[in-house]
Design a protein around this motif. Structure first.
Motif, PDB file in Angstrom:
ATOM      1  N   GLN A 279      -8.198  -0.298   1.714  1.00  0.00           N
ATOM      2  CA  GLN A 279      -7.727  -0.161   2.957  1.00  0.00           C
ATOM      3  C   GLN A 279      -7.015  -1.685   3.166  1.00  0.00           C
ATOM      4  O   GLN A 279      -7.382  -2.760   2.805  1.00  0.00           O
ATOM      5  CB  GLN A 279      -9.081  -0.292   4.001  1.00  0.00           C
ATOM      6  CG  GLN A 279      -9.822   1.014   3.735  1.00  0.00           C
ATOM      7  CD  GLN A 279     -11.010   0.981   4.719  1.00  0.00           C
ATOM      8  OE1 GLN A 279     -11.477   0.255   5.156  1.00  0.00           O
ATOM      9  NE2 GLN A 279     -11.573   2.218   4.763  1.00  0.00           N
ATOM     10  N   PRO A 280      -5.903  -1.636   4.093  1.00  0.00           N
ATOM     11  CA  PRO A 280      -5.169  -2.705   4.453  1.00  0.00           C
ATOM     12  C   PRO A 280      -5.768  -3.514   5.196  1.00  0.00           C
ATOM     13  O   PRO A 280      -5.392  -4.841   4.987  1.00  0.00           O
ATOM     14  CB  PRO A 280      -4.062  -2.262   5.234  1.00  0.00           C
ATOM     15  CG  PRO A 280      -4.501  -0.774   5.432  1.00  0.00           C
ATOM     16  CD  PRO A 280      -5.364  -0.309   4.651  1.00  0.00           C
ATOM     17  N   TYR A 281      -6.939  -3.075   6.091  1.00  0.00           N
ATOM     18  CA  TYR A 281      -7.825  -3.947   6.856  1.00  0.00           C
ATOM     19  C   TYR A 281      -9.189  -3.592   6.791  1.00  0.00           C
ATOM     20  O   TYR A 281      -9.443  -2.699   6.573  1.00  0.00           O
ATOM     21  CB  TYR A 281      -7.087  -4.002   8.301  1.00  0.00           C
ATOM     22  CG  TYR A 281      -5.879  -4.609   8.609  1.00  0.00           C
ATOM     23  CD1 TYR A 281      -5.567  -5.871   8.395  1.00  0.00           C
ATOM     24  CD2 TYR A 281      -4.779  -3.475   8.592  1.00  0.00           C
ATOM     25  CE1 TYR A 281      -4.179  -6.174   8.557  1.00  0.00           C
ATOM     26  CE2 TYR A 281      -3.659  -3.870   8.652  1.00  0.00           C
ATOM     27  CZ  TYR A 281      -3.301  -5.108   8.800  1.00  0.00           C
ATOM     28  OH  TYR A 281      -1.800  -5.857   8.999  1.00  0.00           O
TER      29      TYR A 281
ATOM     30  N   PHE B 134       0.737  -1.133  -0.123  1.00  0.00           N
ATOM     31  CA  PHE B 134      -0.009   0.099   0.102  1.00  0.00           C
ATOM     32  C   PHE B 134       0.958   1.092   0.202  1.00  0.00           C
ATOM     33  O   PHE B 134       1.693   1.396   0.870  1.00  0.00           O
ATOM     34  CB  PHE B 134      -0.826   0.017   1.118  1.00  0.00           C
ATOM     35  CG  PHE B 134      -1.831  -1.146   1.157  1.00  0.00           C
ATOM     36  CD1 PHE B 134      -3.112  -0.705   0.724  1.00  0.00           C
ATOM     37  CD2 PHE B 134      -1.700  -2.277   1.754  1.00  0.00           C
ATOM     38  CE1 PHE B 134      -4.063  -1.996   0.781  1.00  0.00           C
ATOM     39  CE2 PHE B 134      -2.564  -3.337   1.795  1.00  0.00           C
ATOM     40  CZ  PHE B 134      -3.963  -3.204   1.435  1.00  0.00           C
TER      41      PHE B 134
ATOM     42  N   ASP C  40      -7.951   2.662  -5.008  1.00  0.00           N
ATOM     43  CA  ASP C  40      -7.645   2.846  -3.312  1.00  0.00           C
ATOM     44  C   ASP C  40      -8.446   1.450  -2.754  1.00  0.00           C
ATOM     45  O   ASP C  40      -9.226   0.845  -3.021  1.00  0.00           O
ATOM     46  CB  ASP C  40      -8.624   3.900  -2.831  1.00  0.00           C
ATOM     47  CG  ASP C  40      -8.058   5.493  -3.432  1.00  0.00           C
ATOM     48  OD1 ASP C  40      -6.845   5.446  -3.668  1.00  0.00           O
ATOM     49  OD2 ASP C  40      -8.829   6.223  -3.453  1.00  0.00           O
TER      50      ASP C  40
END
Length: 70
Positions: A66-68, A48, A64
């Motif tokens: 989100q990592p989690y 990321f 885009d």
């Protein structure tokens, strides 16, 4: 699932022309730095990169994520 060391090794190997690229353990995953400045993170074996205007101009198209979850 945590990031595997081989993912970090591969990333660092591929990024040798970008300057001094390092990865440091952070919050159970890794922060990625170029010349000492944090530019992103690796979470669950996925890179990321911090979104910036100039970065987006060089990397279009980007998505885009989100990592989690959440």
């Amino acid at each position: 699932m945590a990031t595997q060391q081989r993912t970090i090794d591969f990333l660092l190997e591929q990024a040798t022309v970008a300057g001094t690229v390092t990865a440091k353990p952070m919050f159970g995953e890794y922060g990625v730095y170029v010349d000492g400045k944090m530019i992103g993170s690796v979470c669950d074996d996925q890179l990321f990169v911090k979104p910036t205007v100039s970065g987006r101009a060089h990397a279009e198209p980007v998505s885009d994520a989100q990592p989690y979850p959440g």
